[in-house]
Scaffold this active site. Sequence first.
Site, mmCIF file in Angstrom:
data_model
loop_
_atom_site.group_PDB
_atom_site.id
_atom_site.type_symbol
_atom_site.label_atom_id
_atom_site.label_comp_id
_atom_site.label_asym_id
_atom_site.label_seq_id
_atom_site.Cartn_x
_atom_site.Cartn_y
_atom_site.Cartn_z
ATOM 1 N N GLY A 97 0.828 -1.205 0.000
ATOM 2 C CA GLY A 97 0.000 0.000 0.000
ATOM 3 C C GLY A 97 0.857 1.248 0.000
ATOM 4 O O GLY A 97 2.067 1.184 0.186
ATOM 5 N N PRO A 98 0.232 2.401 -0.202
ATOM 6 C CA PRO A 98 0.989 3.657 -0.252
ATOM 7 C C PRO A 98 1.611 3.999 1.103
ATOM 8 O O PRO A 98 1.246 3.406 2.130
ATOM 9 C CB PRO A 98 -0.066 4.693 -0.658
ATOM 10 C CG PRO A 98 -1.372 4.059 -0.370
ATOM 11 C CD PRO A 98 -1.205 2.588 -0.418
ATOM 12 N N THR A 104 3.671 -0.848 8.741
ATOM 13 C CA THR A 104 4.648 -1.256 9.758
ATOM 14 C C THR A 104 3.991 -1.356 11.130
ATOM 15 O O THR A 104 4.246 -2.285 11.891
ATOM 16 C CB THR A 104 5.830 -0.248 9.797
ATOM 17 O OG1 THR A 104 6.363 -0.139 8.479
ATOM 18 C CG2 THR A 104 6.918 -0.712 10.735
ATOM 19 N N SER A 419 -6.797 4.179 -18.715
ATOM 20 C CA SER A 419 -8.161 4.266 -18.164
ATOM 21 C C SER A 419 -8.936 5.506 -18.610
ATOM 22 O O SER A 419 -10.105 5.643 -18.289
ATOM 23 C CB SER A 419 -8.127 4.182 -16.640
ATOM 24 O OG SER A 419 -7.382 5.244 -16.107
ATOM 25 N N LYS A 462 -10.584 6.209 -7.087
ATOM 26 C CA LYS A 462 -11.163 7.074 -8.115
ATOM 27 C C LYS A 462 -12.576 7.523 -7.730
ATOM 28 O O LYS A 462 -12.928 8.692 -7.869
ATOM 29 C CB LYS A 462 -11.211 6.323 -9.458
ATOM 30 C CG LYS A 462 -9.849 6.137 -10.115
ATOM 31 C CD LYS A 462 -9.981 5.286 -11.372
ATOM 32 C CE LYS A 462 -8.636 5.125 -12.074
ATOM 33 N NZ LYS A 462 -8.731 4.251 -13.244
#
Length: 514
Positions: A97-98, A104, A419, A462
């Site tokens: 993930g970002p 962590t 997209s 989105k």
Amino acid sequence: ALGLDEKITDKVKKEINKFTKMVPSSADSAVIRNYVETILGLPWKKSQKTNSDLKKAEKILNEDHYGLEKVKERILEYLAVVHLNKAIKGPIICLVGPPGVGKTSIARSIARATGRDFVRMSLGGVRDEAEIRGHRRTYIGAIPGRIITSIKDAGTNNPVFLFDEVDKIGADFKGDPASALLEVLDPEQNKEFTDHFLDVPFDLSKVMFITTANSIETIPRPLLDRMEVIEVSGYTEEEKVKIAQQYLIPKQIKAHGLKPKNFSISEKTLRDLINYYTRESGVRNLEREIGSLCRKVARKIVSKKGTAFKITPAGLEKYLGKKRFRYDLVEGESEVGVTTGMAWTQVGGDTLFIETALVPGKGKVQLTGQLGDVMQESAQAAITYIRSIASKYGIEDFYEKYDLHIHVPEGAVPKDGPSAGVTMFTSVMSALTGNPVKKDVAMTGEITLRGKILPVGGIKEKILAAHRAGIKTILLPAENEPDIDDIPQSVRKELHFVLLKNAEEALKYAMEKC
């Protein structure tokens, strides 16, 4: 006393025997002593009792983190199986993930929930294979690898072991650490992990390995194949508000020596802080900004300018300066040639406007707005499809009389990906037919030369961005229907979803005059 295998016992006895016959001042003496001490110090049979009380574990996971349902569910399933089958191998979980979404910290929380010790090893920039496997004893100053050293320090053979930033691992002339990790992270092989220094197998199958990564693109495929990937997506605005209220604000108040009565912040202010002062998927910058507000308040209290401060939306500009970010709001009239697309970025979703202008010419197509190769190809595919259906809409000779200019605003920002295909198609069709596009409709999907709409990724991010911008109707590829279930219920009920199989269906829902 350690209850080792016969082979290992014989090997250690031989080393001890050799050591007794050596002069203490010799170089080999120190190496053998270090080797024997390492073997005797390892927790060969010493395991920690795993907490299999699911209610207690669930309570701990919920205390430490808001959301992250898939991760929590997977951990509770694992604990349930441990409860039923004591001899289970530790799973290899990869949290992707970002930055700043709590990958962590959830690993620490898992250790607390399972009642095990926690060991962390950062793989960012590790280029030397010996970091994983250790050095052979023939080298001067040889030591075991960091895995065996960490297990020895933990004192148990079943800790929660975190490999942080597994996607940032490197390789050079000293070997490939990613390949050395294959044995460690393979449940079928790691029961006989052999460190070069020990030269005897050590059982790692009881260790619960967790890895984290920002992207799976750079993780070597054989390594990725051995891990169970769990996507940890960015937080929604609602989730960020809850995280700030329940975790970040109390934590920052305590860290800055304040008391709850000294500092309060309304929900409206929090939303403004999230939308106008941070742009991220996680909550790291949000925590920094809350910390900054706490410092301003602390200074005022010490300067005796008051004891209780409530931060208001108007006060944000006074404390933190002018708004740093903006997000698009769909306002105004429907326009010809302007469509709203949806984009995925590293910091979450965003809306994307696509403009098409028609000028007299000879069929030239111009694309601007720092578009990548894939996005340019999408535009070409959309225009070719339009030419194939032009007679149906009475625009047969447009490519002989007009030039098309497609522009995606915010030209300084690079954009790429397939997209926006259906969005570009709708924009060009609007310009050619003079039919305005509804302002409150947003769309995403890849287009083929036959006009089929293919599924795309990043749907959750989105849709959340489109909802925030005031969109009411979302046009999605039909194959993305399962992704709608990931959208929070509060957002889902305010939107109307239309599933597309063909690009022409988009015109029916997006154009003012059908």
